[in-house]
Design a protein around this motif. Structure first.
Motif, PDB file in Angstrom:
ATOM      1  N   LYS A  35      44.999  37.096  33.519  1.00  0.00           N
ATOM      2  CA  LYS A  35      43.950  37.440  32.547  1.00  0.00           C
ATOM      3  C   LYS A  35      43.063  38.553  33.087  1.00  0.00           C
ATOM      4  CE  LYS A  35      40.311  35.664  29.570  1.00  0.00           C
ATOM      5  NZ  LYS A  35      40.456  36.774  28.667  1.00  0.00           N
ATOM      6  N   ILE A  36      42.683  38.481  34.348  1.00  0.00           N
ATOM      7  CA  ILE A  36      41.847  39.526  34.949  1.00  0.00           C
ATOM      8  C   ILE A  36      42.581  40.859  34.901  1.00  0.00           C
ATOM      9  CG2 ILE A  36      40.829  40.352  37.113  1.00  0.00           C
ATOM     10  CD1 ILE A  36      40.299  37.325  37.755  1.00  0.00           C
ATOM     11  N   LYS A  37      43.848  40.858  35.302  1.00  0.00           N
ATOM     12  CA  LYS A  37      44.637  42.091  35.288  1.00  0.00           C
ATOM     13  C   LYS A  37      44.752  42.651  33.873  1.00  0.00           C
ATOM     14  CE  LYS A  37      48.535  41.294  37.485  1.00  0.00           C
ATOM     15  NZ  LYS A  37      49.650  40.821  38.344  1.00  0.00           N
ATOM     16  N   SER A  38      45.007  41.780  32.919  1.00  0.00           N
ATOM     17  CA  SER A  38      45.160  42.205  31.532  1.00  0.00           C
ATOM     18  C   SER A  38      43.844  42.723  30.953  1.00  0.00           C
ATOM     19  CB  SER A  38      45.674  41.029  30.697  1.00  0.00           C
ATOM     20  OG  SER A  38      45.700  41.362  29.342  1.00  0.00           O
ATOM     21  N   ASP A  39      42.763  41.977  31.159  1.00  0.00           N
ATOM     22  CA  ASP A  39      41.471  42.375  30.596  1.00  0.00           C
ATOM     23  C   ASP A  39      40.967  43.696  31.172  1.00  0.00           C
ATOM     24  OD1 ASP A  39      41.532  40.066  29.113  1.00  0.00           O
ATOM     25  OD2 ASP A  39      39.819  39.103  30.111  1.00  0.00           O
ATOM     26  N   LEU A  40      41.270  43.950  32.442  1.00  0.00           N
ATOM     27  CA  LEU A  40      40.806  45.192  33.076  1.00  0.00           C
ATOM     28  C   LEU A  40      41.846  46.306  33.020  1.00  0.00           C
ATOM     29  CD1 LEU A  40      38.954  43.766  36.218  1.00  0.00           C
ATOM     30  CD2 LEU A  40      37.969  44.568  34.051  1.00  0.00           C
ATOM     31  N   GLU A  66      32.464  39.860  44.372  1.00  0.00           N
ATOM     32  CA  GLU A  66      32.666  39.368  43.009  1.00  0.00           C
ATOM     33  C   GLU A  66      34.070  38.808  42.837  1.00  0.00           C
ATOM     34  OE1 GLU A  66      30.996  38.013  40.256  1.00  0.00           O
ATOM     35  OE2 GLU A  66      29.755  39.704  40.829  1.00  0.00           O
ATOM     36  N   GLY A  67      34.176  37.824  41.976  1.00  0.00           N
ATOM     37  CA  GLY A  67      35.470  37.221  41.691  1.00  0.00           C
ATOM     38  C   GLY A  67      35.359  36.295  40.511  1.00  0.00           C
ATOM     39  N   MET A  68      35.739  35.048  40.718  1.00  0.00           N
ATOM     40  CA  MET A  68      35.662  34.039  39.679  1.00  0.00           C
ATOM     41  C   MET A  68      34.204  33.614  39.530  1.00  0.00           C
ATOM     42  SD  MET A  68      38.780  34.078  38.908  1.00  0.00           S
ATOM     43  CE  MET A  68      38.771  32.831  37.644  1.00  0.00           C
ATOM     44  N   GLY A  69      33.874  33.075  38.351  1.00  0.00           N
ATOM     45  CA  GLY A  69      32.500  32.678  38.113  1.00  0.00           C
ATOM     46  C   GLY A  69      32.386  31.240  37.655  1.00  0.00           C
ATOM     47  N   ALA A  76      33.913  36.449  36.067  1.00  0.00           N
ATOM     48  CA  ALA A  76      32.752  37.261  36.433  1.00  0.00           C
ATOM     49  C   ALA A  76      33.153  38.672  36.856  1.00  0.00           C
ATOM     50  CB  ALA A  76      31.957  36.570  37.543  1.00  0.00           C
ATOM     51  N   VAL A  77      34.258  38.811  37.568  1.00  0.00           N
ATOM     52  CA  VAL A  77      34.682  40.144  38.007  1.00  0.00           C
ATOM     53  C   VAL A  77      35.003  41.022  36.805  1.00  0.00           C
ATOM     54  CG1 VAL A  77      37.130  39.559  38.347  1.00  0.00           C
ATOM     55  CG2 VAL A  77      36.096  41.443  39.635  1.00  0.00           C
ATOM     56  N   VAL A  78      35.541  40.450  35.739  1.00  0.00           N
ATOM     57  CA  VAL A  78      35.820  41.225  34.531  1.00  0.00           C
ATOM     58  C   VAL A  78      34.506  41.663  33.900  1.00  0.00           C
ATOM     59  CG1 VAL A  78      36.776  41.127  32.191  1.00  0.00           C
ATOM     60  CG2 VAL A  78      38.042  40.122  34.104  1.00  0.00           C
ATOM     61  N   GLU A  79      33.566  40.741  33.757  1.00  0.00           N
ATOM     62  CA  GLU A  79      32.268  41.070  33.165  1.00  0.00           C
ATOM     63  C   GLU A  79      31.549  42.147  33.971  1.00  0.00           C
ATOM     64  OE1 GLU A  79      29.961  37.495  32.645  1.00  0.00           O
ATOM     65  OE2 GLU A  79      31.625  36.473  31.656  1.00  0.00           O
ATOM     66  N   GLU A  80      31.498  41.966  35.282  1.00  0.00           N
ATOM     67  CA  GLU A  80      30.802  42.941  36.140  1.00  0.00           C
ATOM     68  C   GLU A  80      31.475  44.306  36.081  1.00  0.00           C
ATOM     69  OE1 GLU A  80      27.945  42.807  37.862  1.00  0.00           O
ATOM     70  OE2 GLU A  80      27.600  40.791  37.108  1.00  0.00           O
ATOM     71  N   PHE A  84      29.806  47.623  34.556  1.00  0.00           N
ATOM     72  CA  PHE A  84      29.644  48.770  35.443  1.00  0.00           C
ATOM     73  C   PHE A  84      30.285  50.012  34.834  1.00  0.00           C
ATOM     74  CE2 PHE A  84      30.434  51.417  39.185  1.00  0.00           C
ATOM     75  CZ  PHE A  84      29.159  51.425  39.732  1.00  0.00           C
ATOM     76  N   ARG A  85      31.469  49.864  34.270  1.00  0.00           N
ATOM     77  CA  ARG A  85      32.132  50.991  33.616  1.00  0.00           C
ATOM     78  C   ARG A  85      31.291  51.526  32.459  1.00  0.00           C
ATOM     79  NH1 ARG A  85      38.295  48.627  33.026  1.00  0.00           N
ATOM     80  NH2 ARG A  85      38.855  48.627  35.239  1.00  0.00           N
ATOM     81  N   LYS A  86      30.707  50.617  31.679  1.00  0.00           N
ATOM     82  CA  LYS A  86      29.887  51.015  30.528  1.00  0.00           C
ATOM     83  C   LYS A  86      28.630  51.759  30.995  1.00  0.00           C
ATOM     84  CE  LYS A  86      27.365  48.052  28.554  1.00  0.00           C
ATOM     85  NZ  LYS A  86      26.774  46.894  27.959  1.00  0.00           N
ATOM     86  N   ASP A  87      27.989  51.253  32.044  1.00  0.00           N
ATOM     87  CA  ASP A  87      26.756  51.862  32.547  1.00  0.00           C
ATOM     88  C   ASP A  87      26.983  53.164  33.303  1.00  0.00           C
ATOM     89  OD1 ASP A  87      25.386  49.729  31.461  1.00  0.00           O
ATOM     90  OD2 ASP A  87      25.192  48.659  33.376  1.00  0.00           O
TER      91      ASP A  87
END
Length: 162
Positions: A35-40, A66-69, A76-80, A84-87
């Motif tokens: 999921k992390i790989k796919s989402d990012l 950062e990693g799992m939340g 959490a790593v996906v959210e962060e 970060f990319r957006k900002d």
């Protein structure tokens, strides 16, 4: 590159001394990694996948990777990374957020540099205010070893990169 087993032994020793804040109850499973790989939209290096599966997130000696939340923010790593990319629109989409290094420096996985054979990639340091970056470590395992157990002043690394 330091072996992951040697790093694990050092972490376990520190864990026995109650000096760390690893989120062991939030470790990743294979579907979480996918999921992390796919989402990012990235390929994660084997050593970072090991970290997620073994420890989830966290660190020692004041370092938080950062990693799992928590269950409400499992990825959490996906959210962060997405925040970060957006900002910071100049950040490459292949970069994955790892940690705030200081007020204006962050550490990121550069998954565009993943080696086909070793399945490892470099960790870069990115200076926010100047919008510039440099390679900091050849692999996530090297980064993990130095950040957790380097014993020296990591700011010297930043000074060398400037």
């Amino acid at each position: 590159m330091k072996t992951l087993e040697a790093i694990k032994q050092k972490i376990n020793k520190i864990d026995d001394e109650n000096k760390l804040f690893i989120a062991k109850n939030l470790v990743a499973r294979d579907p979480d990694i996918e999921k992390i790989k796919s989402d990012l939209g990235v390929h994660l290096p084997k050593s970072y996948q090991w970290f997620l599966k073994t420890y989830g997130a966290g660190g020692v000696n004041g370092v938080f990777i950062e990693g799992m939340g928590t269950p409400d923010h499992r990825y959490a790593v996906v959210e962060e990374t997405l925040d970060f990319r957006k900002d910071h629109p100049s950040v490459l989409p292949e970069w994955v957020f790892l940690e705030w290094f200081s007020d204006d420096w962050v550490c990121l996985l550069d998954t565009s540099g993943c080696h086909e054979t070793t399945e490892e990639c470099p960790v870069i340091v990115y200076q926010i205010g100047e919008d510039r970056w440099e390679k900091g470590w050849d692999t996530f395992a090297d980064y993990l070893e130095e950040r957790f157990f380097g014993g020296g002043d990591d700011r010297k690394k930043m000074e060398l990169l400037c």
